[in-house]
Design a protein around this motif. Structure first.
Motif, PDB file in Angstrom:
ATOM      1  N   MET A 297       0.835  -1.202   0.000  1.00  0.00           N
ATOM      2  CA  MET A 297       0.000   0.000   0.000  1.00  0.00           C
ATOM      3  C   MET A 297       0.874   1.259   0.000  1.00  0.00           C
ATOM      4  O   MET A 297       0.654   2.181  -0.785  1.00  0.00           O
ATOM      5  CB  MET A 297      -0.912  -0.024   1.222  1.00  0.00           C
ATOM      6  CG  MET A 297      -1.852   1.140   1.249  1.00  0.00           C
ATOM      7  SD  MET A 297      -2.951   0.989   2.644  1.00  0.00           S
ATOM      8  CE  MET A 297      -1.934   1.686   3.901  1.00  0.00           C
ATOM      9  N   ASN A 298       1.905   1.265   0.859  1.00  0.00           N
ATOM     10  CA  ASN A 298       2.772   2.443   0.926  1.00  0.00           C
ATOM     11  C   ASN A 298       3.476   2.689  -0.402  1.00  0.00           C
ATOM     12  O   ASN A 298       3.584   3.829  -0.854  1.00  0.00           O
ATOM     13  CB  ASN A 298       3.818   2.278   2.036  1.00  0.00           C
ATOM     14  CG  ASN A 298       3.195   2.439   3.402  1.00  0.00           C
ATOM     15  OD1 ASN A 298       2.199   3.133   3.554  1.00  0.00           O
ATOM     16  ND2 ASN A 298       3.764   1.791   4.400  1.00  0.00           N
ATOM     17  N   LEU A 299       3.952   1.598  -1.034  1.00  0.00           N
ATOM     18  CA  LEU A 299       4.662   1.772  -2.307  1.00  0.00           C
ATOM     19  C   LEU A 299       3.718   2.280  -3.397  1.00  0.00           C
ATOM     20  O   LEU A 299       4.069   3.153  -4.182  1.00  0.00           O
ATOM     21  CB  LEU A 299       5.309   0.448  -2.742  1.00  0.00           C
ATOM     22  CG  LEU A 299       6.408  -0.089  -1.817  1.00  0.00           C
ATOM     23  CD1 LEU A 299       7.009  -1.365  -2.395  1.00  0.00           C
ATOM     24  CD2 LEU A 299       7.514   0.938  -1.601  1.00  0.00           C
ATOM     25  N   LEU A 301       0.885   3.976  -2.962  1.00  0.00           N
ATOM     26  CA  LEU A 301       0.486   5.360  -2.692  1.00  0.00           C
ATOM     27  C   LEU A 301       1.608   6.319  -3.075  1.00  0.00           C
ATOM     28  O   LEU A 301       1.374   7.349  -3.706  1.00  0.00           O
ATOM     29  CB  LEU A 301       0.124   5.539  -1.211  1.00  0.00           C
ATOM     30  CG  LEU A 301      -1.197   4.919  -0.780  1.00  0.00           C
ATOM     31  CD1 LEU A 301      -1.428   5.126   0.709  1.00  0.00           C
ATOM     32  CD2 LEU A 301      -2.353   5.521  -1.577  1.00  0.00           C
ATOM     33  N   ASN A 302       2.857   5.961  -2.703  1.00  0.00           N
ATOM     34  CA  ASN A 302       3.989   6.821  -3.065  1.00  0.00           C
ATOM     35  C   ASN A 302       4.076   6.972  -4.577  1.00  0.00           C
ATOM     36  O   ASN A 302       4.329   8.061  -5.087  1.00  0.00           O
ATOM     37  CB  ASN A 302       5.303   6.218  -2.552  1.00  0.00           C
ATOM     38  CG  ASN A 302       5.518   6.511  -1.084  1.00  0.00           C
ATOM     39  OD1 ASN A 302       4.827   7.330  -0.493  1.00  0.00           O
ATOM     40  ND2 ASN A 302       6.487   5.833  -0.484  1.00  0.00           N
ATOM     41  N   ALA A 303       3.867   5.828  -5.287  1.00  0.00           N
ATOM     42  CA  ALA A 303       3.952   5.871  -6.750  1.00  0.00           C
ATOM     43  C   ALA A 303       2.909   6.847  -7.295  1.00  0.00           C
ATOM     44  O   ALA A 303       3.225   7.722  -8.108  1.00  0.00           O
ATOM     45  CB  ALA A 303       3.736   4.471  -7.315  1.00  0.00           C
ATOM     46  N   ALA A 304       1.671   6.741  -6.792  1.00  0.00           N
ATOM     47  CA  ALA A 304       0.602   7.622  -7.292  1.00  0.00           C
ATOM     48  C   ALA A 304       0.921   9.070  -6.942  1.00  0.00           C
ATOM     49  O   ALA A 304       0.742   9.982  -7.763  1.00  0.00           O
ATOM     50  CB  ALA A 304      -0.730   7.211  -6.688  1.00  0.00           C
ATOM     51  N   GLN A 305       1.434   9.282  -5.728  1.00  0.00           N
ATOM     52  CA  GLN A 305       1.694  10.659  -5.296  1.00  0.00           C
ATOM     53  C   GLN A 305       2.862  11.288  -6.050  1.00  0.00           C
ATOM     54  O   GLN A 305       3.023  12.505  -6.043  1.00  0.00           O
ATOM     55  CB  GLN A 305       1.962  10.671  -3.777  1.00  0.00           C
ATOM     56  CG  GLN A 305       0.683  10.412  -2.971  1.00  0.00           C
ATOM     57  CD  GLN A 305       0.952   9.923  -1.555  1.00  0.00           C
ATOM     58  OE1 GLN A 305       2.091   9.728  -1.162  1.00  0.00           O
ATOM     59  NE2 GLN A 305      -0.113   9.729  -0.788  1.00  0.00           N
ATOM     60  N   SER A 306       3.698  10.433  -6.702  1.00  0.00           N
ATOM     61  CA  SER A 306       4.848  11.009  -7.411  1.00  0.00           C
ATOM     62  C   SER A 306       4.464  11.468  -8.825  1.00  0.00           C
ATOM     63  O   SER A 306       5.256  12.083  -9.513  1.00  0.00           O
ATOM     64  CB  SER A 306       5.963   9.963  -7.511  1.00  0.00           C
ATOM     65  OG  SER A 306       5.646   9.024  -8.519  1.00  0.00           O
ATOM     66  N   THR A 350       9.071  14.881   1.423  1.00  0.00           N
ATOM     67  CA  THR A 350       9.200  16.076   0.593  1.00  0.00           C
ATOM     68  C   THR A 350       7.796  16.606   0.293  1.00  0.00           C
ATOM     69  O   THR A 350       7.633  17.508  -0.508  1.00  0.00           O
ATOM     70  CB  THR A 350       9.901  15.742  -0.744  1.00  0.00           C
ATOM     71  OG1 THR A 350       9.206  14.658  -1.340  1.00  0.00           O
ATOM     72  CG2 THR A 350      11.354  15.370  -0.531  1.00  0.00           C
ATOM     73  N   LYS A 351       6.804  15.974   0.939  1.00  0.00           N
ATOM     74  CA  LYS A 351       5.428  16.388   0.660  1.00  0.00           C
ATOM     75  C   LYS A 351       5.039  17.559   1.546  1.00  0.00           C
ATOM     76  O   LYS A 351       5.605  17.707   2.633  1.00  0.00           O
ATOM     77  CB  LYS A 351       4.485  15.194   0.863  1.00  0.00           C
ATOM     78  CG  LYS A 351       4.755  14.177  -0.237  1.00  0.00           C
ATOM     79  CD  LYS A 351       4.178  12.842  -0.035  1.00  0.00           C
ATOM     80  CE  LYS A 351       4.797  11.911  -1.082  1.00  0.00           C
ATOM     81  NZ  LYS A 351       4.552  10.523  -0.833  1.00  0.00           N
ATOM     82  N   PRO A 352       4.095  18.383   1.096  1.00  0.00           N
ATOM     83  CA  PRO A 352       3.729  19.547   1.897  1.00  0.00           C
ATOM     84  C   PRO A 352       3.216  19.143   3.283  1.00  0.00           C
ATOM     85  O   PRO A 352       2.727  18.022   3.460  1.00  0.00           O
ATOM     86  CB  PRO A 352       2.582  20.178   1.097  1.00  0.00           C
ATOM     87  CG  PRO A 352       2.606  19.547  -0.223  1.00  0.00           C
ATOM     88  CD  PRO A 352       3.308  18.251  -0.124  1.00  0.00           C
ATOM     89  N   LEU A 359       6.491   8.415   7.118  1.00  0.00           N
ATOM     90  CA  LEU A 359       6.599   7.150   7.862  1.00  0.00           C
ATOM     91  C   LEU A 359       6.406   5.927   6.974  1.00  0.00           C
ATOM     92  O   LEU A 359       6.723   4.823   7.368  1.00  0.00           O
ATOM     93  CB  LEU A 359       5.565   7.124   8.993  1.00  0.00           C
ATOM     94  CG  LEU A 359       5.828   8.115  10.119  1.00  0.00           C
ATOM     95  CD1 LEU A 359       4.718   8.060  11.152  1.00  0.00           C
ATOM     96  CD2 LEU A 359       7.164   7.849  10.782  1.00  0.00           C
ATOM     97  N   GLY A 360       5.881   6.149   5.770  1.00  0.00           N
ATOM     98  CA  GLY A 360       5.554   5.009   4.904  1.00  0.00           C
ATOM     99  C   GLY A 360       6.747   4.126   4.596  1.00  0.00           C
ATOM    100  O   GLY A 360       6.705   2.915   4.806  1.00  0.00           O
ATOM    101  N   LEU A 361       7.833   4.722   4.102  1.00  0.00           N
ATOM    102  CA  LEU A 361       8.983   3.904   3.701  1.00  0.00           C
ATOM    103  C   LEU A 361       9.747   3.309   4.883  1.00  0.00           C
ATOM    104  O   LEU A 361      10.108   2.135   4.829  1.00  0.00           O
ATOM    105  CB  LEU A 361       9.919   4.711   2.797  1.00  0.00           C
ATOM    106  CG  LEU A 361       9.439   4.873   1.355  1.00  0.00           C
ATOM    107  CD1 LEU A 361      10.429   5.679   0.547  1.00  0.00           C
ATOM    108  CD2 LEU A 361       9.216   3.521   0.698  1.00  0.00           C
TER     109      LEU A 361
HETATM  110 MG   LIG Z   1       4.447   7.454   1.593  1.00  0.00          MG
END
Ligand SMILES: [Mg+2]
Ligand SMILES: Nc1ncnc2c1ncn2[C@@H]1O[C@H](COP(=O)(O)OP(=O)(O)OP(=O)(O)O)[C@@H](O)[C@H]1O
Length: 400
Positions: A297-299, A301-306, A350-352, A359-361
């Motif tokens: 899930m964390n990976l 979400l990070n992918a989508a957020q990038s 690096t997110k606002p 904490l995800g990674l």
């Molecule tokens: Mg994350």
């Protein structure tokens, strides 16, 4: 050889070491050199013993018993210039054709033993303290995992609610339409008993648009079945996430786990990327599924957020010997080289403010490490990032 003797004397003589150094020639039973400490201890001047026979500082039995090879903790008695005995504990080491003895007075040795014992006890106490700290850290970490999980679930709850709301919405509206159709069909069936001419019945069928109803009923039924299926899928996925957070492992189907996770995060992905999957044949993997789902899930979400506008997220799996690899690749903005070494640090984001906790990674890293696996990263700024998780198929018994 003289040079060597001098260096021994300098090294030992200049230090305030409470130890004697005696170099002797075993063949000739003569003293090559004695350091200042030993000479003084036995009542002689600094170099007075050099070149003397061993018998001037010990009796014959002691000379014969002197170590001929490397040894520890031999005991010998030496006599001083007044004939008084001094007991020493000796370590011996050959030095070319000579022997070098390091002598500790027995009283000094026992003092050192006491100090050694005290140091050991102190070290033991420190070790116990350290162990307590480690177990406290472990329990904080477990709490941290739980908290992060709850936060992640909380964050996703709104999305999941939306996901469920949509199919439930159309299933509900389909049911209302179907109820209307049923009314019309009932009218037609009741009319069969009452009308005298078949023509009348045909007119009624036309008025109620029987043909349309007949086709639409099956469409509505299959659409509703799909909607219910989707809700069922989401509920199953949520169940995977809410599993109790113990350390139990079970043989798990990771492809199914990825599919469940994709369902849970679908609401966050669908407007950001097209998701491509390329699943290899995977064996069942022994793992804590709740935790592994959280990593996926964390990976994802990070992918989508990038991804800034709309891009591609590719999820692939493959099996290698007794490991499996799960790769999540995105066409997002990538990771700046100066951030690469920091992304696994807790709270690095690096997110606002308010968007990323950072904490995800670190959490994913902890979980994968606990499973004896690894996470690798490839990233090109401006092009995208790929995280590859590698997991062993089976867990070592003591591995977790
Ligand atoms: Mg994350
Ligand atoms: N796929 C990715 N593409 C680009 N940068 C990434 C990617 N994954 C992680 N990062 C970088 O690593 C940082 C840390 O990620 P991490 O998942 O730990 O925290 P976060 O996403 O910022 O916050 P949280 O996951 O707690 O909401 C991110 O802020 C981002 O800079």
């Amino acid at each position: 050889m003289l040079k060597m003797n001098r260096s021994v004397k300098m090294e030992i003589g200049n230090h305030e070491l409470p130890a004697g150094v005696l170099i002797f020639n075993p063949q000739q039973s003569s003293i090559i050199s004695a350091n200042d400490y030993l000479a003084e201890k036995l009542g002689y001047k600094s170099t007075a013993l050099n070149g003397q026979a061993l018998s001037c500082i010990m009796d014959d039995a002691e000379v014969i018993a002197l170590p001929k090879e490397a040894s520890h903790s031999t005991r010998i008695r030496l006599q001083d210039n007044k004939g008084r005995n001094h007991a020493f504990v000796v370590s011996a080491k050959p030095l070319q054709e000579n022997m070098c003895l390091v002598l500790l007075e027995e009283s000094v040795e026992s003092q050192l033993s006491i100090e050694l014992e005290q140091d050991r006890a102190r070290l033991l106490a420190e070790q116990t303290q350290k162990n307590e700290l480690i177990s406290k850290l472990e329990s904080v970490n477990a709490q941290f995992v739980q908290t992060e999980k709850m936060a992640a679930i909380g964050q996703l709850a709104a999305g999941v609610a939306h996901e469920i709301n949509n199919p439930i919405g159309y299933v509900y509206s389909n049911l209302q339409t179907l109820a209307g159709y049923l009314g019309d069909l009932r009218q037609i069936i009741e009319a069969i008993d009452q009308v005298s001419e078949i023509e009348e019945l045909k007119i009624l069928k036309n008025t109620l648009d029987y043909e349309f109803i007949r086709n639409d009923v099956s469409d509505l039924m299959s659409e509703s079945a799909q909607g219910i299926e989707r809700v069922k899928h989401i509920i199953t996925a949520l169940k995977d996430f809410s599993r109790s957070d113990d350390e139990k492992t079970e043989s798990s189907d990771l492809q199914q786990a990825l599919e469940s996770t994709l369902s849970v995060v679908w609401n966050e992905l669908k407007y950001k990327a097209e998701v491509e999957t390329d699943y290899g044949e995977l064996p069942l993997v022994e793992c804590n599924l709740g935790q592994i789902n959280q990593v996926f899930m964390n990976l994802l979400l990070n992918a989508a957020q990038s991804i800034d506008d709309f891009g591609i997220i590719k999820v692939s799996t493959r099996s290698l010997n007794n490991r499996v690899e799960i790769r999540v690749e995105d066409s997002g903005h990538g990771i700046e080289p100066e951030h690469r070494s920091r992304i696994f640090e807790p709270f690095f984001t690096t997110k606002p403010v308010g968007e990323g906790t950072g904490l995800g990674l670190p959490l994913a890293y902890n979980i994968i490490k606990k499973h004896g696996g690894s996470i690798e990263l490839e990233s090109t700024p401006g092009k995208g990032t790929a995280f590859t998780v590698s997991l062993p198929v089976t867990q070592l018994k003591s591995g977790r």
